[in-house]
Design an enzyme around this catalytic site. Structure first.
Site, PDB file in Angstrom:
ATOM      1  N   ARG A 119      -9.296   0.808   8.788  1.00 30.29           N
ATOM      2  CA  ARG A 119      -9.076  -0.578   9.440  1.00 30.29           C
ATOM      3  C   ARG A 119     -10.184  -1.319  10.014  1.00 30.29           C
ATOM      4  O   ARG A 119      -9.888  -2.621  10.328  1.00 30.29           O
ATOM      5  CB  ARG A 119      -8.022  -0.745  10.089  1.00 30.29           C
ATOM      6  CG  ARG A 119      -6.504  -0.761   9.246  1.00 30.29           C
ATOM      7  CD  ARG A 119      -5.469  -0.513  10.428  1.00 30.29           C
ATOM      8  NE  ARG A 119      -4.281  -1.174  10.049  1.00 30.29           N
ATOM      9  CZ  ARG A 119      -3.065  -0.702   9.597  1.00 30.29           C
ATOM     10  NH1 ARG A 119      -3.212   0.543   9.113  1.00 30.29           N
ATOM     11  NH2 ARG A 119      -1.907  -1.423   9.514  1.00 30.29           N
ATOM     12  N   ARG A 166      -0.403  -8.931  13.484  1.00 36.20           N
ATOM     13  CA  ARG A 166      -1.007  -7.879  12.802  1.00 36.20           C
ATOM     14  C   ARG A 166      -1.858  -8.560  11.782  1.00 36.20           C
ATOM     15  O   ARG A 166      -2.935  -8.061  11.328  1.00 36.20           O
ATOM     16  CB  ARG A 166       0.072  -6.921  12.023  1.00 36.20           C
ATOM     17  CG  ARG A 166       0.867  -5.936  13.367  1.00 36.20           C
ATOM     18  CD  ARG A 166       2.224  -5.566  12.865  1.00 36.20           C
ATOM     19  NE  ARG A 166       2.018  -4.782  11.624  1.00 36.20           N
ATOM     20  CZ  ARG A 166       3.201  -4.643  10.872  1.00 36.20           C
ATOM     21  NH1 ARG A 166       4.029  -4.975  11.019  1.00 36.20           N
ATOM     22  NH2 ARG A 166       2.731  -3.432   9.821  1.00 36.20           N
ATOM     23  N   ARG A 180      11.537  -1.956  11.855  1.00 37.65           N
ATOM     24  CA  ARG A 180      10.212  -1.244  12.741  1.00 37.65           C
ATOM     25  C   ARG A 180      10.090  -2.386  13.805  1.00 37.65           C
ATOM     26  O   ARG A 180      10.151  -3.548  13.466  1.00 37.65           O
ATOM     27  CB  ARG A 180       9.175  -1.404  12.110  1.00 37.65           C
ATOM     28  CG  ARG A 180       8.888   0.021  11.317  1.00 37.65           C
ATOM     29  CD  ARG A 180       7.796   0.295  10.202  1.00 37.65           C
ATOM     30  NE  ARG A 180       6.577  -0.308  10.706  1.00 37.65           N
ATOM     31  CZ  ARG A 180       5.381  -0.343  10.155  1.00 37.65           C
ATOM     32  NH1 ARG A 180       5.360   0.311   9.015  1.00 37.65           N
ATOM     33  NH2 ARG A 180       4.174  -0.796  10.625  1.00 37.65           N
ATOM     34  N   ARG A 194      12.112  -6.139   5.727  1.00 34.74           N
ATOM     35  CA  ARG A 194      11.857  -4.305   5.554  1.00 34.74           C
ATOM     36  C   ARG A 194      12.865  -3.818   6.610  1.00 34.74           C
ATOM     37  O   ARG A 194      12.762  -3.797   7.630  1.00 34.74           O
ATOM     38  CB  ARG A 194      10.418  -4.100   5.786  1.00 34.74           C
ATOM     39  CG  ARG A 194      10.059  -2.884   5.509  1.00 34.74           C
ATOM     40  CD  ARG A 194       8.444  -2.700   5.021  1.00 34.74           C
ATOM     41  NE  ARG A 194       7.558  -2.725   6.546  1.00 34.74           N
ATOM     42  CZ  ARG A 194       6.457  -2.398   6.380  1.00 34.74           C
ATOM     43  NH1 ARG A 194       5.704  -2.397   5.487  1.00 34.74           N
ATOM     44  NH2 ARG A 194       5.542  -2.350   7.731  1.00 34.74           N
ATOM     45  N   LYS A 223       0.836  -1.238   0.065  1.00 37.48           N
ATOM     46  CA  LYS A 223       0.059   0.126  -0.065  1.00 37.48           C
ATOM     47  C   LYS A 223       0.972   1.085  -0.062  1.00 37.48           C
ATOM     48  O   LYS A 223       0.686   2.290  -0.747  1.00 37.48           O
ATOM     49  CB  LYS A 223      -1.010   0.081   1.170  1.00 37.48           C
ATOM     50  CG  LYS A 223      -1.918  -1.247   1.244  1.00 37.48           C
ATOM     51  CD  LYS A 223      -2.945  -0.910   2.355  1.00 37.48           C
ATOM     52  CE  LYS A 223      -2.214  -0.737   4.139  1.00 37.48           C
ATOM     53  NZ  LYS A 223      -1.476  -2.158   4.448  1.00 37.48           N
TER      54      LYS A 223
HETATM   55  P1  AMP Z   1       0.987   0.632   9.407  1.00 36.49           P
HETATM   56  O1  AMP Z   1       2.069   1.480   9.282  1.00 36.49           O
HETATM   57  O2  AMP Z   1      -0.127   0.957   8.685  1.00 36.49           O
HETATM   58  O3  AMP Z   1       1.130  -0.873   9.381  1.00 36.49           O
HETATM   59  O4  AMP Z   1       0.490   0.712  10.822  1.00 36.49           O
HETATM   60  C1  AMP Z   1       1.245   0.342  11.994  1.00 36.49           C
HETATM   61  C2  AMP Z   1       0.294   0.568  13.289  1.00 36.49           C
HETATM   62  O5  AMP Z   1      -0.317   1.617  13.362  1.00 36.49           O
HETATM   63  C3  AMP Z   1      -0.531  -0.674  13.104  1.00 36.49           C
HETATM   64  O6  AMP Z   1      -0.350  -1.980  13.562  1.00 36.49           O
HETATM   65  C4  AMP Z   1      -1.838  -0.152  14.150  1.00 36.49           C
HETATM   66  O7  AMP Z   1      -1.055  -0.427  15.454  1.00 36.49           O
HETATM   67  C5  AMP Z   1      -1.619   1.518  14.138  1.00 36.49           C
HETATM   68  N1  AMP Z   1      -2.610   1.785  13.027  1.00 36.49           N
HETATM   69  C6  AMP Z   1      -2.111   2.339  11.857  1.00 36.49           C
HETATM   70  N2  AMP Z   1      -3.351   2.732  11.062  1.00 36.49           N
HETATM   71  C7  AMP Z   1      -4.412   2.274  12.213  1.00 36.49           C
HETATM   72  C8  AMP Z   1      -5.857   2.379  11.945  1.00 36.49           C
HETATM   73  N3  AMP Z   1      -6.286   2.834  10.953  1.00 36.49           N
HETATM   74  N4  AMP Z   1      -6.453   2.037  12.918  1.00 36.49           N
HETATM   75  C9  AMP Z   1      -5.906   1.532  14.049  1.00 36.49           C
HETATM   76  N5  AMP Z   1      -4.485   1.285  14.318  1.00 36.49           N
HETATM   77  C10 AMP Z   1      -3.821   1.881  13.314  1.00 36.49           C
END
Ligand code: AMP
Length: 219
Positions: free
Chosen positions: A88, A171, A160, A127, A13
């Site tokens: 999400r 996740r 990360r 990553r 994404k």
């Molecule tokens: P990402 O970088 O999109 O994989 O997001 C990393 C982490 O941020 C996720 O595992 C969640 O803990 C939090 N997070 C990001 N976007 C959301 C969302 N829309 N709703 C809830 N938690 C989020």
């Protein structure tokens, strides 16, 4: 162009959002990036979000909905936006619909990227990101010239915290349970297009652009 990129962690994404951002001149809104910046800066929101993120769980809906609602009102979103990692959950999608309707805007498309689980795990565990300039690498698919060092600025490459295998599996479960229902949600709304995220980055990009081109022609 008001767009959502939907898909599990590691589906591409962020990569696709950056390519679309250059192409259409509209911003990528990544709730993950915004939350990570808040954690780094030690803001109250960051402090609240950190424990959820470290555990691979979702940050509460009201926190992320607040972030997105505010972000959508900023000037650079007036010609469109690419939401990456939001919504999400179904309540987040409902809140987005409400926020957009109060701004008199509509979604144009939701692109869902599908990738096999074991490929996701391989992509995520490898990553790495430069701590100084933010450039992304992959130990196997896009390695730096010198291991652990950024080609562009010489910064240290970091993994990360939530890209360790155990957290990744969590996740992915969270995605299956809480986020994947949005595929049916947006299909029902007539907005969904599904793209094979196993293809090369360029092929995925081509498929997305072909779809968006058709959408634009229809309007
Ligand atoms: P990402 O970088 O999109 O994989 O997001 C990393 C982490 O941020 C996720 O595992 C969640 O803990 C939090 N997070 C990001 N976007 C959301 C969302 N829309 N709703 C809830 N938690 C989020």
């Amino acid at each position: 162009m008001n767009l959502i990129l939907l898909g599990p962690p590691g589906a591409g994404k962020g990569t696709q959002a950056k390519m679309l951002m250059d192409r259409y001149g509209i911003p990528q809104i990544s709730t993950g990036d915004i939350l990570r910046a808040a954690v780094k800066d030690g803001t109250p929101m960051g402090l609240k979000a950190k424990s959820y993120m470290d555990a691979g769980a979702l940050v509460p809906d009201e926190v992320v909905v607040g972030i997105v609602r505010e972000r959508l009102q900023q000037d650079d979103c007036k010609d469109g936006f690419i939401l990456d990692g939001f919504p999400r959950t179904v309540p987040q999608a409902d809140a987005l619909a409400e926020a957009l309707s109060s701004l008199g805007r509509l979604l144009d498309a939701v692109v869902s990227l599908a990738v096999d689980v074991e490929v996701l795990v391989e992509r995520l565990t490898g990553r790495r990101t430069c701590r100084d300039c933010g450039r992304g690498y992959h130990v196997k698919f896009a390695p730096p010239k010198v291991s652990g060092v950024c080609d562009a600025c010489g910064g240290e490459l970091l993994q990360r915290d939530d890209d360790r295998e155990e957290t990744i599996r969590r996740r992915l479960n969270v995605y299956d349970e809480q986020t994947s229902p949005l595929i049916a949600y947006y299909r029902q709304a007539g907005l969904l297009t599904e793209v094979d995220g196993m293809l090369s980055m360029d092929a995925v990009q081509e498929a997305i652009l072909a779809h968006l081109g058709k959408e634009q022609a229809r309007r």
